[in-house]
Enzyme design. Structure first.
Site, PDB file in Angstrom:
ATOM      1  CG  HIS A 163     -44.302  -9.992  38.926  1.00  0.00           C
ATOM      2  ND1 HIS A 163     -45.256 -10.056  37.944  1.00  0.00           N
ATOM      3  CD2 HIS A 163     -44.332 -11.206  39.549  1.00  0.00           C
ATOM      4  CE1 HIS A 163     -45.833 -11.262  37.973  1.00  0.00           C
ATOM      5  NE2 HIS A 163     -45.292 -11.970  38.944  1.00  0.00           N
ATOM      6  CD  GLU A 218     -45.912  -8.523  35.829  1.00  0.00           C
ATOM      7  OE1 GLU A 218     -44.705  -8.547  35.495  1.00  0.00           O
ATOM      8  OE2 GLU A 218     -46.647  -9.527  35.789  1.00  0.00           O
TER       9      GLU A 218
END
Length: 271
Positions: free
Chosen positions: A143, A245
């Site tokens: 992330h 991501e």
């Protein structure tokens, strides 16, 4: 849960530097060419909650794509630091299943996160091994919060021909946009099968993002309204980052007993 320990600092090539914490095996900072390349919220919570910024490890579940806790448990667990070759600028952390993880996800596993700095680039690798007697599936993402000077001038290239799922609109399937991605308001998209390199253009600064083993890409920015209501972010902080991501979401990873999977995301400074 105890608060995360002090960050680990690692000098890289050409005056670059990495900072990370064993809590979540989370990268917090990457300085390269005199600039910070990752975003860490000034309000990030280091008391034992998920840390806002850097590179959280999302495992074994992305968002609500499964029956377990949202975004999994890896980002709020203490990983153990692994020994590395002192001649190579690399950090490594491991997480093994235990009674607490099996209460949330009933599988035996080992996950290893490695971060290695090279001139003008950072490689982040995640390896997951099935240590049990039964097959299991998982979804996963790195992330990655990328720092930008001002979101209004940012564009993301490389997804122009890819349809996407709009998570901000209940996962609605949308056609390809045909133009580089700009950021106006909340944006939360999953791009299936996004294998081409991406280029984050922030004025004169360009960062290339490449991935192997991760079939999908997620692009996220909360927009002004959501950011203002997030206690660990705050008003106008959404202007300072974009999340790009590397992920496996649409088709989960399936591992038979003894099998392993590896994914890697590379951040490459072009200018």
């Amino acid at each position: 849960m105890a608060a995360p320990a002090a960050p680990i600092r690692l000098a890289g090539p050409a005056d670059s530097e990495l900072q990370a914490t064993a809590f979540g095996a989370q990268l917090l900072s990457w300085r390269c060419r005199g600039r910070e390349r990752l975003y860490l919220s000034p309000r990030a919570d280091f008391s034992g909650a998920a840390i806002r910024g850097g590179v959280p490890v999302i495992f074994p579940q992305f968002a609500s794509h499964g029956p377990g806790p949202r975004h999994g448990f890896a980002r709020t667990r203490d990983w153990r630091a692994l020994p590395t070759d002192a001649r190579i600028p690399r950090l490594a952390f491991a997480l093994d299943d235990d009674e607490a993880t099996r209460a949330l996800w009933p599988h035996r596993f080992q996950a290893v996160l490695e971060a290695e700095a090279e001139p003008d680039r950072l490689h982040i690798g995640l390896n997951v091994r099935n240590r049990g007697d039964d097959a299991f599936e998982f979804t996963v993402a790195l992330h990655t919060y990328l720092r930008v000077d001002d979101l209004a001038g940012v564009r993301l290239e490389g997804l122009e021909d890819r349809p996407y799922l709009d998570s901000a609109a209940a996962g609605r399937a949308c056609p390809a946009a045909a133009t580089p991605l700009r950021f106006e308001g909340e944006l939360d998209r999953i791009y299936p099968d996004a294998r081409a390199p991406l280029r984050l253009c922030d004025g004169e600064h360009v960062l290339r993002v490449e991935a192997q083993g991760f079939a999908d890409a997620v692009v996220w920015n909360p927009g002004a309204a959501l950011a203002a209501g997030m206690a660990d972010l705050g008003q106008d902080e959404q202007r300072r980052f974009v999340c790009v991501e590397a992920a496996r979401i649409v088709e989960p990873v399936r591992l038979a007993p003894g099998e392993s999977w590896r994914g890697r995301q590379s951040l490459i400074v072009e200018s």
